[in-house]
Design a protein around this motif. Structure first.
Motif, PDB file in Angstrom:
ATOM      1  N   UNK A 239     -11.274 -12.212   0.510  1.00  0.00           N
ATOM      2  CA  UNK A 239     -10.038 -11.435   0.339  1.00  0.00           C
ATOM      3  C   UNK A 239     -10.414  -9.987   0.077  1.00  0.00           C
ATOM      4  N   UNK A 240      -9.784  -9.083   0.820  1.00  0.00           N
ATOM      5  CA  UNK A 240      -9.995  -7.649   0.614  1.00  0.00           C
ATOM      6  C   UNK A 240      -8.740  -7.083  -0.036  1.00  0.00           C
ATOM      7  N   UNK A 241      -8.919  -6.471  -1.214  1.00  0.00           N
ATOM      8  CA  UNK A 241      -7.786  -5.970  -1.992  1.00  0.00           C
ATOM      9  C   UNK A 241      -8.070  -4.538  -2.447  1.00  0.00           C
ATOM     10  N   UNK A 242      -7.114  -3.987  -3.161  1.00  0.00           N
ATOM     11  CA  UNK A 242      -7.302  -2.664  -3.764  1.00  0.00           C
ATOM     12  C   UNK A 242      -8.535  -2.691  -4.672  1.00  0.00           C
ATOM     13  N   UNK A 243      -9.254  -1.554  -4.745  1.00  0.00           N
ATOM     14  CA  UNK A 243     -10.544  -1.564  -5.454  1.00  0.00           C
ATOM     15  C   UNK A 243     -10.443  -1.671  -6.974  1.00  0.00           C
ATOM     16  N   UNK A 244      -9.248  -1.626  -7.547  1.00  0.00           N
ATOM     17  CA  UNK A 244      -9.132  -1.788  -8.995  1.00  0.00           C
ATOM     18  C   UNK A 244      -8.552  -3.160  -9.377  1.00  0.00           C
ATOM     19  N   UNK A 245      -8.239  -3.978  -8.375  1.00  0.00           N
ATOM     20  CA  UNK A 245      -7.623  -5.272  -8.628  1.00  0.00           C
ATOM     21  C   UNK A 245      -8.630  -6.275  -9.177  1.00  0.00           C
ATOM     22  N   UNK A 246      -8.292  -6.911 -10.315  1.00  0.00           N
ATOM     23  CA  UNK A 246      -9.092  -7.995 -10.884  1.00  0.00           C
ATOM     24  C   UNK A 246      -8.281  -9.282 -11.006  1.00  0.00           C
ATOM     25  N   UNK A 247      -7.008  -9.180 -10.694  1.00  0.00           N
ATOM     26  CA  UNK A 247      -6.089 -10.296 -10.851  1.00  0.00           C
ATOM     27  C   UNK A 247      -5.364 -10.515  -9.529  1.00  0.00           C
ATOM     28  N   UNK A 248      -5.592 -11.646  -8.903  1.00  0.00           N
ATOM     29  CA  UNK A 248      -4.996 -11.926  -7.596  1.00  0.00           C
ATOM     30  C   UNK A 248      -3.480 -11.999  -7.648  1.00  0.00           C
ATOM     31  N   UNK A 249      -2.917 -12.128  -8.840  1.00  0.00           N
ATOM     32  CA  UNK A 249      -1.468 -12.190  -8.979  1.00  0.00           C
ATOM     33  C   UNK A 249      -0.828 -10.813  -9.054  1.00  0.00           C
ATOM     34  N   UNK A 250      -1.643  -9.764  -9.074  1.00  0.00           N
ATOM     35  CA  UNK A 250      -1.127  -8.389  -9.129  1.00  0.00           C
ATOM     36  C   UNK A 250      -1.803  -7.577  -8.038  1.00  0.00           C
ATOM     37  N   UNK A 251      -1.322  -7.732  -6.826  1.00  0.00           N
ATOM     38  CA  UNK A 251      -1.933  -7.068  -5.676  1.00  0.00           C
ATOM     39  C   UNK A 251      -1.198  -5.773  -5.352  1.00  0.00           C
ATOM     40  N   UNK A 252      -1.964  -4.704  -5.247  1.00  0.00           N
ATOM     41  CA  UNK A 252      -1.389  -3.414  -4.873  1.00  0.00           C
ATOM     42  C   UNK A 252      -1.287  -3.315  -3.348  1.00  0.00           C
ATOM     43  N   UNK A 253      -0.448  -2.414  -2.877  1.00  0.00           N
ATOM     44  CA  UNK A 253      -0.289  -2.224  -1.429  1.00  0.00           C
ATOM     45  C   UNK A 253      -1.495  -1.486  -0.864  1.00  0.00           C
TER      46      UNK A 253
ATOM     47  N   UNK B  74      11.528  -9.023   1.501  1.00  0.00           N
ATOM     48  CA  UNK B  74      10.981  -8.352   0.322  1.00  0.00           C
ATOM     49  C   UNK B  74      11.086  -6.842   0.355  1.00  0.00           C
ATOM     50  N   UNK B  75      11.590  -6.278   1.451  1.00  0.00           N
ATOM     51  CA  UNK B  75      11.676  -4.826   1.562  1.00  0.00           C
ATOM     52  C   UNK B  75      10.306  -4.179   1.533  1.00  0.00           C
ATOM     53  N   UNK B  76       9.357  -4.820   2.184  1.00  0.00           N
ATOM     54  CA  UNK B  76       7.963  -4.361   2.149  1.00  0.00           C
ATOM     55  C   UNK B  76       7.709  -3.400   3.305  1.00  0.00           C
ATOM     56  N   UNK B  77       7.028  -2.263   3.065  1.00  0.00           N
ATOM     57  CA  UNK B  77       6.779  -1.272   4.125  1.00  0.00           C
ATOM     58  C   UNK B  77       6.035  -1.868   5.321  1.00  0.00           C
ATOM     59  N   UNK B  78       6.409  -1.462   6.517  1.00  0.00           N
ATOM     60  CA  UNK B  78       5.828  -2.007   7.745  1.00  0.00           C
ATOM     61  C   UNK B  78       4.345  -1.680   7.890  1.00  0.00           C
ATOM     62  N   UNK B  79       3.907  -0.556   7.325  1.00  0.00           N
ATOM     63  CA  UNK B  79       2.515  -0.132   7.494  1.00  0.00           C
ATOM     64  C   UNK B  79       1.633  -0.516   6.302  1.00  0.00           C
ATOM     65  N   UNK B  80       2.156  -1.361   5.430  1.00  0.00           N
ATOM     66  CA  UNK B  80       1.395  -1.775   4.245  1.00  0.00           C
ATOM     67  C   UNK B  80       1.255  -3.297   4.206  1.00  0.00           C
ATOM     68  N   UNK B  81       0.202  -3.755   3.546  1.00  0.00           N
ATOM     69  CA  UNK B  81      -0.012  -5.177   3.293  1.00  0.00           C
ATOM     70  C   UNK B  81      -0.535  -5.324   1.867  1.00  0.00           C
ATOM     71  N   UNK B  82      -0.671  -6.554   1.415  1.00  0.00           N
ATOM     72  CA  UNK B  82      -1.163  -6.795   0.057  1.00  0.00           C
ATOM     73  C   UNK B  82      -2.651  -7.118   0.033  1.00  0.00           C
TER      74      UNK B  82
END
Length: 379
Positions: free
Chosen positions: A59-73, A199-207
């Motif tokens: 899984x590739x996530x934001x570089x400050x994420x340590x909790x999979x339940x709080x994913x940044x865009x 969810x009203x999620x931006x088209x150019x963003x993912x989690x």
């Protein structure tokens, strides 16, 4: 030795039953807390655990994420960029968005939408978690999943075919899952486009980007390749991210401290209750032990006799506690508290039982060792 130990245990049935009850209560409390902790930690890593681990090993996530339940865009362009890295077979975008739901009976609540591309649905739910419905039906208009165990929380029917509104937009339950849950809230799985829509999620963003590695490549090596190549994100072995999430939430929520303190209290109280009961039993039979010494029994023999009794108490007490724990586990399962004891957990509980029983017998051993054989002939 064994038959003699049984005779001593049968001689004072009241205290023997008291010792066994003390062991059962201590082990049951320990097992109960361990079961609840297992359930909670399973939910903490649920978002990762419910996904297709055979496809999304990284899984590739934001570089400050340590909790999979709080994913940044993060930027969707990373899906193509990561695909070009050595060792990567394929990449899949995943969207995780918060939403509010309203059911036909007027009840409302909050859910977490998890969207990934059909037909693989790399973010989940795994087929083993599907109770009714077909996964491909999520491609149909308004198709989402709902969790069987969330019916009581929402006080609404979540059966396949039920209509609901997600953020004011009509949706239909096409799949019902069972035990596909998360620590952060109720999960509803759907396609990538519908997760964005509802969810009203931006088209150019993912989690997150789920990454499938090429056969023969080491996961750690591919993780390092991604982290060295792309700035601003962090690649995780999916199982490592799950473990890190569990550790983070266990500490930050103080669940580990709470459960741990109760377990320690159960061990300490059981140790002293059983120890004092064994000590009292030894005092009641002081002349019997003195007689054994008078006819030639050594302190070593008497120690083994007491330890044999305590080990037998441990076996009987653990067996009864295990039976009660299984009844407890089955009893709470329909309420949604689902867990299973692993062989390692059961072995650990047995070792704790032996420690409580055998350790508690040291009080009695110390007293009996000081008994003089001649004391049996006095008075």
């Amino acid at each position: 030795m064994f038959s003699t130990a049984l005779k001593f245990m049968r001689y004072d049935r009241a205290k023997s039953i008291g010792i066994i009850i003390g062991i059962v209560i201590s082990v049951f409390l320990i097992g109960q807390q361990l079961g609840i902790l297992t359930f909670l930690t399973g939910m903490m890593g649920g978002l990762v655990d419910n996904s297709r681990s055979d496809i999304g090993q990284i899984w590739v996530v934001d570089n400050i994420t340590q909790n999979a339940n709080e994913l940044a865009k993060i930027d969707e362009g990373l899906v193509r960029e990561i695909r070009s890295i050595d060792g990567v077979a394929n990449t899949y975008p995943v969207v995780v968005a918060n939403a509010s739901v309203k059911f036909n009976n007027g009840k409302t609540g909050s859910v977490i939408l998890v969207g990934s591309e059909a037909p693989l649905f790399v973010a989940g739910p795994r087929r083993s978690l599907i109770q009714s419905g077909e996964l491909m039906h999520l491609n149909e208009e308004g198709g989402v999943t709902a969790e069987y165990y969330d019916e009581s929380a929402f006080n609404s029917s979540l059966a396949v075919g039920s209509r609901l509104e997600i953020n004011g937009k009509e949706a239909f339950i096409k799949v019902q899952t069972k035990n596909a849950r998360s620590f952060s809230g109720a999960l509803m799985y759907t396609t990538l486009s519908k997760a964005r829509f509802y969810g009203g999620f931006p088209e150019n963003k993912i989690s997150t980007v789920a990454v499938q590695i090429k056969p023969g490549y080491d996961i750690k090596k591919v993780v390092d390749n991604i982290n060295k190549t792309i700035y601003g994100v962090r690649a995780w072995d999916a199982q490592v991210l799950k473990s890190e999430t569990v550790s983070y939430l266990t500490v930050s929520s103080n669940i580990g401290t709470s459960v741990g303190s109760l377990v320690v209290f159960a061990i300490i109280s059981g140790f002293f209750i059983i120890g004092l009961t064994l000590y009292s039993s030894a005092l009641d039979r002081i002349k019997d032990y003195g007689t054994l010494k008078a006819i030639g029994a050594t302190n070593g023999y008497v120690r083994k006799l007491i330890l044999t009794q305590s080990f037998l108490f441990a076996i009987v007490g653990f067996a009864l506690a295990f039976l009660l724990l299984q009844l407890f586990r089955i009893g709470v399962q329909e309420a949604g508290l689902v867990f299973h004891y692993s062989p390692i957990q059961l072995f650990a509980m047995f070792l704790i039982t032996v420690f409580i029983s055998v350790g508690g017998s040291l009080f009695a051993i110390k007293k009996i060792n000081s008994v003089e054989p001649a004391s049996v002939f006095r008075g």
